[in-house]
Structures are given as C-alpha cells and as structure tokens.
Design a protein around this motif. Structure first.
Motif, PDB file in Angstrom:
ATOM      1  N   PRO A  93     -39.297  -4.573 -57.716  1.00  0.00           N
ATOM      2  CA  PRO A  93     -39.682  -5.958 -57.411  1.00  0.00           C
ATOM      3  C   PRO A  93     -39.128  -6.571 -56.132  1.00  0.00           C
ATOM      4  CG  PRO A  93     -37.969  -5.944 -59.068  1.00  0.00           C
ATOM      5  CD  PRO A  93     -38.326  -4.494 -58.796  1.00  0.00           C
ATOM      6  N   THR A  94     -38.151  -5.922 -55.513  1.00  0.00           N
ATOM      7  CA  THR A  94     -37.489  -6.572 -54.381  1.00  0.00           C
ATOM      8  C   THR A  94     -37.611  -5.782 -53.082  1.00  0.00           C
ATOM      9  OG1 THR A  94     -35.369  -5.540 -54.950  1.00  0.00           O
ATOM     10  CG2 THR A  94     -35.814  -7.727 -55.886  1.00  0.00           C
ATOM     11  N   ILE A  95     -37.334  -6.481 -52.004  1.00  0.00           N
ATOM     12  CA  ILE A  95     -37.318  -5.902 -50.658  1.00  0.00           C
ATOM     13  C   ILE A  95     -35.929  -6.205 -50.110  1.00  0.00           C
ATOM     14  CG2 ILE A  95     -38.338  -6.159 -48.343  1.00  0.00           C
ATOM     15  CD1 ILE A  95     -40.928  -7.065 -49.891  1.00  0.00           C
ATOM     16  N   PRO A  96     -35.284  -5.267 -49.435  1.00  0.00           N
ATOM     17  CA  PRO A  96     -35.796  -4.055 -48.813  1.00  0.00           C
ATOM     18  C   PRO A  96     -35.963  -2.892 -49.800  1.00  0.00           C
ATOM     19  CG  PRO A  96     -33.451  -4.221 -48.413  1.00  0.00           C
ATOM     20  CD  PRO A  96     -33.859  -5.483 -49.138  1.00  0.00           C
ATOM     21  N   GLN A  97     -36.729  -1.903 -49.321  1.00  0.00           N
ATOM     22  CA  GLN A  97     -36.921  -0.664 -50.068  1.00  0.00           C
ATOM     23  C   GLN A  97     -36.789   0.501 -49.098  1.00  0.00           C
ATOM     24  OE1 GLN A  97     -40.433  -0.490 -52.503  1.00  0.00           O
ATOM     25  NE2 GLN A  97     -40.116  -2.542 -53.326  1.00  0.00           N
ATOM     26  N   LEU A  98     -35.963   1.466 -49.481  1.00  0.00           N
ATOM     27  CA  LEU A  98     -35.699   2.628 -48.639  1.00  0.00           C
ATOM     28  C   LEU A  98     -36.363   3.873 -49.221  1.00  0.00           C
ATOM     29  CD1 LEU A  98     -34.138   3.844 -46.201  1.00  0.00           C
ATOM     30  CD2 LEU A  98     -32.251   4.290 -47.805  1.00  0.00           C
ATOM     31  N   TYR A  99     -37.008   4.634 -48.336  1.00  0.00           N
ATOM     32  CA  TYR A  99     -37.613   5.917 -48.688  1.00  0.00           C
ATOM     33  C   TYR A  99     -37.017   6.995 -47.794  1.00  0.00           C
ATOM     34  CZ  TYR A  99     -41.178   3.637 -51.503  1.00  0.00           C
ATOM     35  OH  TYR A  99     -41.820   2.916 -52.482  1.00  0.00           O
ATOM     36  N   VAL A 100     -36.651   8.131 -48.389  1.00  0.00           N
ATOM     37  CA  VAL A 100     -36.163   9.278 -47.636  1.00  0.00           C
ATOM     38  C   VAL A 100     -37.024  10.471 -48.011  1.00  0.00           C
ATOM     39  CG1 VAL A 100     -34.227  10.857 -47.257  1.00  0.00           C
ATOM     40  CG2 VAL A 100     -33.797   8.398 -47.508  1.00  0.00           C
ATOM     41  N   PHE A 121     -38.560   7.428 -53.076  1.00  0.00           N
ATOM     42  CA  PHE A 121     -38.024   6.077 -53.154  1.00  0.00           C
ATOM     43  C   PHE A 121     -36.552   6.151 -53.535  1.00  0.00           C
ATOM     44  CE2 PHE A 121     -37.323   2.243 -55.937  1.00  0.00           C
ATOM     45  CZ  PHE A 121     -37.218   1.338 -54.893  1.00  0.00           C
ATOM     46  N   VAL A 122     -35.701   5.562 -52.706  1.00  0.00           N
ATOM     47  CA  VAL A 122     -34.260   5.577 -52.960  1.00  0.00           C
ATOM     48  C   VAL A 122     -33.851   4.337 -53.739  1.00  0.00           C
ATOM     49  CG1 VAL A 122     -31.972   5.612 -51.892  1.00  0.00           C
ATOM     50  CG2 VAL A 122     -33.853   6.922 -50.872  1.00  0.00           C
ATOM     51  N   GLY A 123     -34.256   3.162 -53.257  1.00  0.00           N
ATOM     52  CA  GLY A 123     -33.907   1.924 -53.935  1.00  0.00           C
ATOM     53  C   GLY A 123     -33.789   0.779 -52.957  1.00  0.00           C
ATOM     54  N   ASP A 148     -47.178   5.621 -43.841  1.00  0.00           N
ATOM     55  CA  ASP A 148     -45.867   5.443 -43.194  1.00  0.00           C
ATOM     56  C   ASP A 148     -44.822   6.355 -43.819  1.00  0.00           C
ATOM     57  OD1 ASP A 148     -46.300   3.593 -41.138  1.00  0.00           O
ATOM     58  OD2 ASP A 148     -46.046   1.862 -42.477  1.00  0.00           O
ATOM     59  N   ILE A 149     -44.815   6.441 -45.135  1.00  0.00           N
ATOM     60  CA  ILE A 149     -43.821   7.257 -45.845  1.00  0.00           C
ATOM     61  C   ILE A 149     -44.019   8.739 -45.532  1.00  0.00           C
ATOM     62  CG2 ILE A 149     -43.077   7.998 -48.150  1.00  0.00           C
ATOM     63  CD1 ILE A 149     -43.676   5.072 -49.050  1.00  0.00           C
ATOM     64  N   VAL A 199     -49.002  -5.735 -47.421  1.00  0.00           N
ATOM     65  CA  VAL A 199     -47.930  -4.729 -47.498  1.00  0.00           C
ATOM     66  C   VAL A 199     -46.727  -5.315 -48.244  1.00  0.00           C
ATOM     67  CG1 VAL A 199     -46.280  -3.358 -46.155  1.00  0.00           C
ATOM     68  CG2 VAL A 199     -48.674  -3.449 -45.457  1.00  0.00           C
ATOM     69  N   ARG A 200     -46.440  -6.583 -47.995  1.00  0.00           N
ATOM     70  CA  ARG A 200     -45.303  -7.238 -48.663  1.00  0.00           C
ATOM     71  C   ARG A 200     -45.457  -7.192 -50.183  1.00  0.00           C
ATOM     72  NH1 ARG A 200     -43.052 -13.315 -47.340  1.00  0.00           N
ATOM     73  NH2 ARG A 200     -41.219 -13.198 -48.660  1.00  0.00           N
ATOM     74  N   GLU A 201     -46.641  -7.475 -50.679  1.00  0.00           N
ATOM     75  CA  GLU A 201     -46.890  -7.414 -52.115  1.00  0.00           C
ATOM     76  C   GLU A 201     -47.169  -5.979 -52.568  1.00  0.00           C
ATOM     77  OE1 GLU A 201     -46.226  -9.887 -54.217  1.00  0.00           O
ATOM     78  OE2 GLU A 201     -45.578 -10.896 -52.392  1.00  0.00           O
ATOM     79  N   GLY A 202     -47.857  -5.229 -51.718  1.00  0.00           N
ATOM     80  CA  GLY A 202     -48.244  -3.860 -52.060  1.00  0.00           C
ATOM     81  C   GLY A 202     -47.077  -2.924 -52.264  1.00  0.00           C
ATOM     82  N   ILE A 203     -45.997  -3.103 -51.471  1.00  0.00           N
ATOM     83  CA  ILE A 203     -44.850  -2.212 -51.608  1.00  0.00           C
ATOM     84  C   ILE A 203     -44.200  -2.367 -52.976  1.00  0.00           C
ATOM     85  CG2 ILE A 203     -43.158  -3.774 -50.526  1.00  0.00           C
ATOM     86  CD1 ILE A 203     -43.255   0.079 -50.222  1.00  0.00           C
ATOM     87  N   LYS A 204     -44.258  -3.570 -53.513  1.00  0.00           N
ATOM     88  CA  LYS A 204     -43.657  -3.818 -54.839  1.00  0.00           C
ATOM     89  C   LYS A 204     -44.409  -3.074 -55.939  1.00  0.00           C
ATOM     90  CE  LYS A 204     -42.146  -8.387 -53.335  1.00  0.00           C
ATOM     91  NZ  LYS A 204     -42.313  -9.831 -53.519  1.00  0.00           N
ATOM     92  N   SER A 205     -45.740  -3.069 -55.859  1.00  0.00           N
ATOM     93  CA  SER A 205     -46.508  -2.344 -56.880  1.00  0.00           C
ATOM     94  C   SER A 205     -46.516  -0.845 -56.593  1.00  0.00           C
ATOM     95  CB  SER A 205     -47.940  -2.888 -56.975  1.00  0.00           C
ATOM     96  OG  SER A 205     -48.612  -2.799 -55.741  1.00  0.00           O
ATOM     97  N   PHE A 206     -46.441  -0.480 -55.311  1.00  0.00           N
ATOM     98  CA  PHE A 206     -46.417   0.942 -54.935  1.00  0.00           C
ATOM     99  C   PHE A 206     -45.206   1.636 -55.549  1.00  0.00           C
ATOM    100  CE2 PHE A 206     -45.305   4.461 -52.116  1.00  0.00           C
ATOM    101  CZ  PHE A 206     -46.524   5.097 -51.945  1.00  0.00           C
ATOM    102  N   SER A 207     -44.050   1.003 -55.433  1.00  0.00           N
ATOM    103  CA  SER A 207     -42.795   1.598 -55.918  1.00  0.00           C
ATOM    104  C   SER A 207     -42.435   1.168 -57.334  1.00  0.00           C
ATOM    105  CB  SER A 207     -41.648   1.183 -55.002  1.00  0.00           C
ATOM    106  OG  SER A 207     -41.487  -0.229 -55.050  1.00  0.00           O
ATOM    107  N   GLU A 208     -43.140   0.150 -57.818  1.00  0.00           N
ATOM    108  CA  GLU A 208     -42.782  -0.473 -59.088  1.00  0.00           C
ATOM    109  C   GLU A 208     -41.347  -0.998 -59.038  1.00  0.00           C
ATOM    110  OE1 GLU A 208     -43.764   2.327 -62.195  1.00  0.00           O
ATOM    111  OE2 GLU A 208     -45.904   2.105 -61.796  1.00  0.00           O
TER     112      GLU A 208
END
Length: 123
Positions: free
Chosen positions: A70-77, A81-83, A12-13, A59-68
């Motif tokens: 801990p929270t959602i939402p997460q923005l990628y540009v 990883f933006v934050g 997706d990214i 994906v809900r748990e995976g995104i947290k370990s992918f980006s290191e």
C-alpha cells in the motif's frame, strides 16, 4: 488504465536491475521515506532507476496494486519486490540487503554498507 500502468511498471522492472518507485527523484526526493531509501542506495553506490510516481497518477496507484503493497517508496531488485522504507532500512542494518545485492549480482560499496551499520549501532 491500470493495465497500461502495470505494463509500464513491469517494463521498468524488467529493464533495470534495481528500480525505486518513489515520490520525487533520487536527487530531489519529495518525501522523507523516499529520501531515506534513495539515500541508502546512493550512499552504497547502487545504480538504480528512480521512478517519480508524482508525475503519473496511474503509476502512483498502479504500483500499489502491482505489488499488493500500500505504500511508496517500493524497491525492486532484479525483478523481485523487496519492500518499502522500513523493510529496506531493516535489511540494510541486518546485512540482508548486502546479501541480496551480492546474490543478484548488483554492484554496491560494501564498506559504505558497513559504515551505515556502524553509525546505527546502539550506544
């Protein structure tokens, strides 16, 4: 299982200039933080892919370990990883998000971004 989720996240990214991993969708956010970030992006006219993490626990748990992160939402540009909500709001108010979008070649409405900053000036 995490490997599959990480592959889906990475796909997706890589396939989209801007991706927001969020609770709900951009048109129907299901948490205030997700709503705030989607609202900023929508108001600024940024075209982005929304990924509803509530539809897929991996994906809900995976995104947290992918980006290191801990929270959602997460923005990628553009793959970066933006934050989360606080960082995106801070970057919007400081103009940093405008610069990042400009530098990355992502179209956005600069006048809308300016209006957000003007509306959030201390009285």
């Amino acid at each position: 299982m995490t490997t599959d989720a990480h592959e889906a996240i990475k796909a997706d990214i890589e396939a989209n200039d801007v991706v927001l991993f969020m609770k709900g969708t951009s048109s129907m956010p299901q948490c205030g933080f997700s709503s705030k970030v989607a609202g900023v992006l929508n108001y600024m006219g940024v075209v982005f892919k929304d990924v509803n993490v509530l539809e897929n626990d991996a994906v809900r748990e995976g995104i947290k370990s992918f980006s290191e992160w801990p929270t959602i939402p997460q923005l990628y540009v553009k793959g970066e990883f933006v934050g989360g909500c606080d960082i995106v709001v801070e970057m919007t108010l400081s103009g940093e998000l405008d610069e990042m979008l400009k530098t990355s070649g992502v179209a956005f409405d600069a006048d809308a971004a300016k209006k957000i900053r003007e509306a959030n000036q201390p009285a």
